[in-house]
Design a protein around this motif. Structure first.
Motif, short mmCIF file in Angstrom:
data_model
loop_
_atom_site.label_atom_id
_atom_site.label_comp_id
_atom_site.label_asym_id
_atom_site.label_seq_id
_atom_site.Cartn_x
_atom_site.Cartn_y
_atom_site.Cartn_z
N GLY A 150 -82.19 -0.31 -46.86
CA GLY A 150 -83.14 -0.59 -45.63
C GLY A 150 -82.29 -0.78 -44.30
O GLY A 150 -81.06 -0.84 -44.19
N PRO A 151 -83.11 -1.04 -43.23
CA PRO A 151 -82.55 -1.18 -41.98
C PRO A 151 -81.90 -2.65 -42.03
O PRO A 151 -81.32 -2.94 -40.59
CB PRO A 151 -83.62 -1.10 -40.96
N TRP A 152 -82.30 -3.37 -42.97
CA TRP A 152 -81.76 -4.78 -42.98
C TRP A 152 -80.41 -4.86 -43.74
O TRP A 152 -79.89 -6.01 -44.12
CB TRP A 152 -82.77 -5.62 -43.64
N ALA A 153 -79.64 -3.72 -43.96
CA ALA A 153 -78.47 -3.65 -44.83
C ALA A 153 -77.41 -4.52 -44.20
O ALA A 153 -76.58 -5.22 -45.05
CB ALA A 153 -77.84 -2.21 -44.96
N ASP A 154 -77.28 -4.46 -42.89
CA ASP A 154 -76.14 -5.31 -42.37
C ASP A 154 -76.53 -7.02 -42.47
O ASP A 154 -75.49 -7.70 -42.86
CB ASP A 154 -75.92 -5.10 -40.79
N LYS A 155 -77.82 -7.40 -42.31
CA LYS A 155 -78.07 -8.54 -42.30
C LYS A 155 -77.94 -9.05 -43.93
O LYS A 155 -77.57 -10.39 -44.12
CB LYS A 155 -79.56 -9.05 -42.08
N LEU A 156 -77.98 -8.41 -45.01
CA LEU A 156 -78.07 -8.60 -46.37
C LEU A 156 -76.57 -8.27 -46.92
O LEU A 156 -76.61 -8.28 -48.27
CB LEU A 156 -79.13 -8.02 -47.01
N SER A 157 -75.69 -7.80 -46.11
CA SER A 157 -74.41 -7.45 -46.65
C SER A 157 -73.72 -8.58 -47.59
O SER A 157 -72.92 -8.25 -48.81
CB SER A 157 -73.45 -7.06 -45.53
N GLU A 158 -74.03 -9.95 -47.37
CA GLU A 158 -73.25 -11.04 -48.24
C GLU A 158 -74.08 -11.26 -49.11
O GLU A 158 -73.70 -12.30 -49.99
CB GLU A 158 -73.01 -11.90 -47.25
N ALA A 159 -75.36 -11.10 -49.11
CA ALA A 159 -76.34 -11.69 -50.16
C ALA A 159 -76.22 -11.66 -51.72
O ALA A 159 -76.08 -12.14 -52.48
CB ALA A 159 -77.80 -11.04 -49.90
N SER A 160 -75.40 -10.20 -52.06
CA SER A 160 -75.17 -9.94 -53.32
C SER A 160 -74.09 -10.70 -53.73
O SER A 160 -73.83 -10.94 -55.14
CB SER A 160 -74.88 -8.64 -53.53
N ARG A 161 -73.34 -11.48 -52.81
CA ARG A 161 -71.94 -12.27 -53.08
C ARG A 161 -72.66 -13.88 -53.32
O ARG A 161 -71.66 -14.53 -53.82
CB ARG A 161 -70.94 -12.18 -52.25
N ALA A 162 -73.97 -14.27 -53.39
CA ALA A 162 -74.05 -15.62 -53.50
C ALA A 162 -74.12 -16.07 -54.85
O ALA A 162 -73.90 -17.18 -55.11
CB ALA A 162 -75.70 -15.66 -53.24
N ARG A 163 -74.03 -15.17 -55.88
CA ARG A 163 -73.77 -15.47 -57.12
C ARG A 163 -72.90 -14.66 -57.77
O ARG A 163 -72.96 -13.31 -57.55
CB ARG A 163 -75.01 -15.30 -58.16
N ALA A 164 -71.73 -15.07 -58.46
CA ALA A 164 -70.75 -14.19 -59.04
C ALA A 164 -71.02 -13.98 -60.38
O ALA A 164 -71.66 -14.55 -61.09
CB ALA A 164 -69.32 -15.23 -59.03
N VAL A 165 -70.51 -12.90 -61.15
CA VAL A 165 -70.69 -12.54 -62.27
C VAL A 165 -69.76 -13.82 -63.19
O VAL A 165 -68.83 -14.12 -63.00
CB VAL A 165 -69.98 -11.25 -62.51
N LEU A 166 -70.79 -14.02 -64.39
CA LEU A 166 -70.23 -15.06 -64.99
C LEU A 166 -69.05 -14.83 -65.95
O LEU A 166 -68.97 -13.59 -66.23
CB LEU A 166 -71.20 -15.84 -65.95
N PRO A 167 -68.10 -15.50 -66.29
CA PRO A 167 -66.98 -15.35 -67.08
C PRO A 167 -67.69 -15.00 -68.58
O PRO A 167 -68.75 -15.33 -69.01
CB PRO A 167 -66.21 -16.53 -67.01
#
Length: 258
Positions: A150-167
């Protein structure tokens, strides 16, 4: 980790959110405890379980959220609640139990974090951890898709990194085995019957959606949620009674200090 949490939103699904705490606590091999720490205590639902299990113990709840701590103090006046971050908090004495339910997934560097938590335990003390392990579930894949589209892509570019994949479990075993006489690791997949896709959205507004919603306001937030709900509707189909099943994998870790 997101900014301040909303205790009322979190507790909309209190029974479902508390069940993993009960399941984790049931495996804690302590007959008694003098000092118990609830790390990431939230609104005190897990702290209440600890106080009931160990009625003679000093119970300390730690959280970074003022709203959660206020709710916890109102719920359980007999316990002590303080502001504390999992990466940096210290204890005035060793704990018999550090209980961390649904909090460490927000904290990085588990290879440093978990040995540090073990160092805060008394001999024979227990570290008990539960973390959502659901980043590959449709509920969370759809968040990332909506964020990027969406048009919010730049604002949310870091959101997916708030949680890392667990070992993997083997990684956690290697982190903890040098500090423990016993390490137990298991997964449980809960399948929660919910009242449609809107209920899934309400559930996740209290937790996993927060890094995606916090940067947005007003109409933009509403449009993001509409886009997200539409993606969920293709992935969570109604069952015979109209409900949808939210599959929710969780990782459990129990380590007993030598």
């Amino acid at each position: 980790m997101p900014a301040d949490w909303n205790a009322r939103q979190y507790l909309k699904f209190e029974d479902e959110r508390t069940r993993p705490s009960r399941d984790l606590l049931a495996q804690v091999p302590l007959a008694d405890a003098a000092f118990v720490v609830d790390l990431g205590c939230g609104p005190g639902n897990s702290t209440q379980l600890l106080a009931e299990r160990f009625p003679g113990a000093e119970v300390l709840g730690l959280d970074t959220s003022p709203d959660m701590l206020a709710a916890a103090r109102a719920r359980l006046p007999s316990a002590r609640f303080e502001t504390g971050d999992a990466s940096t908090f210290t204890l005035e004495k060793p704990a018999d139990l550090i209980f961390a339910n649904a909090v460490l997934q927000w904290v990085p560097d588990h290879g440093v974090l978990l040995p540090r938590l073990m160092s805060l335990l008394a001999p024979g003390g227990v570290l008990a951890v539960q973390m959502p392990d659901n980043l590959d579930e449709p509920s969370h894949v759809a968040m990332r898709e909506s964020a990027m589209s969406g048009p919010w892509a730049d604002k949310l570019s870091e959101a997916s990194r708030a949680r890392a994949v667990l070992p993997e479990p083997g990684g956690y075993y290697n982190m903890l085995a040098p500090h423990a006489g016993r390490v137990d690791i298991w997964h449980t997949i809960y399948n929660h019957p919910l009242d449609g896709v809107s209920a899934i959205v309400e559930w996740l507004k209290g937790t996993g959606l927060r890094p995606f919603l916090d940067p947005l306001e007003g109409d933009e937030r509403a449009e993001f949620l509409e886009d997200y709900a539409a993606r969920l509707s293709d992935r969570y189909l109604p069952r015979v009674d109209g409900k949808v099943l939210l599959a929710f994998p969780r990782l459990f870790i129990l380590a007993v200090k030598s």
